[in-house]
Design a protein around this motif. Structure first.
Motif, short mmCIF file in Angstrom:
data_model
loop_
_atom_site.label_atom_id
_atom_site.label_comp_id
_atom_site.label_asym_id
_atom_site.label_seq_id
_atom_site.Cartn_x
_atom_site.Cartn_y
_atom_site.Cartn_z
N LEU A 191 0.83 -1.20 0.00
CA LEU A 191 0.00 0.00 0.00
C LEU A 191 0.86 1.25 0.00
O LEU A 191 0.65 2.18 -0.80
N TYR A 192 1.88 1.29 0.85
CA TYR A 192 2.74 2.47 0.92
C TYR A 192 3.59 2.62 -0.34
O TYR A 192 3.71 3.72 -0.89
N GLY A 193 4.18 1.52 -0.80
CA GLY A 193 5.02 1.59 -1.99
C GLY A 193 4.23 1.99 -3.22
O GLY A 193 4.68 2.84 -4.02
N ASN A 194 3.07 1.38 -3.39
CA ASN A 194 2.24 1.73 -4.54
C ASN A 194 1.73 3.17 -4.46
O ASN A 194 1.55 3.83 -5.49
N TRP A 195 1.51 3.63 -3.24
CA TRP A 195 1.08 5.03 -3.11
C TRP A 195 2.19 5.99 -3.54
O TRP A 195 1.92 6.99 -4.20
N LEU A 196 3.44 5.69 -3.18
CA LEU A 196 4.55 6.56 -3.60
C LEU A 196 4.62 6.64 -5.11
O LEU A 196 4.87 7.71 -5.68
N PHE A 197 4.39 5.51 -5.78
CA PHE A 197 4.35 5.48 -7.24
C PHE A 197 3.17 6.30 -7.74
O PHE A 197 3.28 7.09 -8.69
N THR A 198 2.03 6.14 -7.11
CA THR A 198 0.81 6.83 -7.53
C THR A 198 0.92 8.34 -7.39
O THR A 198 0.56 9.09 -8.31
N VAL A 199 1.45 8.78 -6.26
CA VAL A 199 1.46 10.22 -5.97
C VAL A 199 2.49 10.97 -6.79
O VAL A 199 2.39 12.19 -6.96
N GLY A 200 3.49 10.25 -7.32
CA GLY A 200 4.46 10.92 -8.18
C GLY A 200 5.90 10.84 -7.71
O GLY A 200 6.76 11.58 -8.18
N MET A 201 6.19 9.91 -6.78
CA MET A 201 7.55 9.76 -6.26
C MET A 201 8.19 8.47 -6.78
O MET A 201 9.16 7.96 -6.22
N GLY A 202 7.67 7.95 -7.88
CA GLY A 202 8.11 6.67 -8.38
C GLY A 202 9.51 6.66 -8.97
O GLY A 202 10.19 5.63 -8.94
N GLN A 203 9.96 7.79 -9.48
CA GLN A 203 11.26 7.80 -10.14
C GLN A 203 12.39 7.44 -9.18
O GLN A 203 13.33 6.72 -9.53
N MET A 204 12.33 7.94 -7.96
CA MET A 204 13.42 7.69 -7.02
C MET A 204 13.50 6.21 -6.63
O MET A 204 14.52 5.74 -6.15
N LEU A 205 12.39 5.48 -6.85
CA LEU A 205 12.38 4.05 -6.57
C LEU A 205 12.45 3.22 -7.85
O LEU A 205 12.13 2.04 -7.86
N ALA A 206 12.86 3.86 -8.94
CA ALA A 206 13.09 3.22 -10.23
C ALA A 206 11.82 2.68 -10.88
O ALA A 206 11.88 1.78 -11.70
N PHE A 207 10.67 3.24 -10.53
CA PHE A 207 9.45 2.88 -11.24
C PHE A 207 9.49 3.52 -12.63
O PHE A 207 9.93 4.66 -12.76
N PRO A 208 8.99 2.84 -13.65
CA PRO A 208 8.98 3.43 -14.99
C PRO A 208 7.83 4.39 -15.17
O PRO A 208 6.89 4.42 -14.39
N GLY A 209 7.92 5.19 -16.23
CA GLY A 209 6.81 6.05 -16.62
C GLY A 209 6.84 7.45 -16.05
O GLY A 209 5.97 8.25 -16.36
N MET A 210 7.84 7.75 -15.21
CA MET A 210 7.90 9.06 -14.59
C MET A 210 8.83 9.99 -15.35
O MET A 210 9.90 9.58 -15.78
N GLU A 211 8.41 11.21 -15.52
CA GLU A 211 9.32 12.24 -16.02
C GLU A 211 10.25 12.64 -14.86
O GLU A 211 9.86 12.57 -13.70
N PRO A 212 11.49 13.03 -15.19
CA PRO A 212 12.41 13.43 -14.11
C PRO A 212 11.83 14.54 -13.24
O PRO A 212 11.28 15.51 -13.74
N MET A 213 11.92 14.31 -11.91
CA MET A 213 11.48 15.36 -11.00
C MET A 213 12.50 16.48 -10.99
O MET A 213 13.71 16.25 -10.98
N SER A 214 12.07 17.73 -11.04
CA SER A 214 12.97 18.88 -11.09
C SER A 214 13.53 19.16 -9.71
O SER A 214 13.05 18.65 -8.72
#
Length: 214
Positions: A191-214
């Motif tokens: 639940l926590y991990g998937n939420w981080l991906f959902t909310v927009g923090m996925g890049q730091m955890l190597a989830f695909p599909g995210m644009e680089p966070m500025s």
């Protein structure tokens, strides 16, 4: 210290210190995959042979208490992480579910079953059932678990990831000791991990599909 406990100390050092640190070193990725796979197979073997763990869903769990606790902590996580992404990079907020819903659903499934479950088998079920005999102080035991869980994410080379996984390790360790359920702690972790991906923090955890966070 008995020979059995001496062996467990060496085993702990190899599995939870040497192996994670080695993954942060640059060498052939397939060797890394082989080391991780070998370690996981060893963990499963020990759980079955030495610890007599049966991989079945426990029925004598106070699920009402679990869901109440999870509801409170998850709400805190939602507020904190949503605020963080809003102020750090508003464009990343819910980026993947908004732009690529099919990828979003696919990653939720893969992450839950191919990442969360193995992690909880190793870092909660194996760790607590195998090494509890070495620690008299439960608070210290949970703290050490959080340290090695954070260390397992060292290869990301991201300070925020190390902080979040340390906090997660505290939460998950407490959950496992309270409920003694891989299923319960896996639900919480997913639940926590998937939420981080959902909310927009996925890049730091190597989830695909995210644009680089500025």
């Amino acid at each position: 210290m008995s020979q059995t406990n001496q062996f467990r100390c060496v085993e702990f050092f190899v599995l939870f210190i040497v192996l994670p640190v080695s993954l942060a070193i640059n060498f052939n990725v397939w060797i890394k995959v082989g080391l991780v796979a070998s370690g996981f197979i060893y963990v499963l073997w020990v759980l079955r042979k030495s610890e007599a763990i049966k991989f079945t869903v426990k029925k004598n769990i106070d699920w009402n208490a679990f869901w109440r606790r999870l509801g409170v902590t998850f709400l805190m996580v939602v507020i904190a992480t949503t605020s963080y992404v809003w102020f750090v990079d508003k464009e990343a907020l819910f980026f993947v579910p908004k732009t690529n819903p099919m990828l979003f659903v696919f990653i939720l499934f893969v992450y839950t079953f191919l990442s969360v479950w193995p992690q909880e088998i190793i870092y909660r079920t194996f760790f607590f059932e195998r090494y509890e005999v070495l620690f008299k102080n439960k608070t210290l035991f949970i703290f050490i678990n959080a340290i090695v869980f954070s260390l397992a994410h060292l290869f990301f080379r991201n300070t925020l990831v190390l902080i979040l996984t340390f906090i997660g390790g505290i939460i998950f360790g407490y959950t496992y000791l309270k409920f003694r359920s891989t299923t319960a702690v896996s639900i919480e972790h997913a639940l926590y991990g998937n939420w981080l991906f959902t909310v927009g923090m996925g890049q730091m955890l190597a989830f695909p599909g995210m644009e680089p966070m500025s």
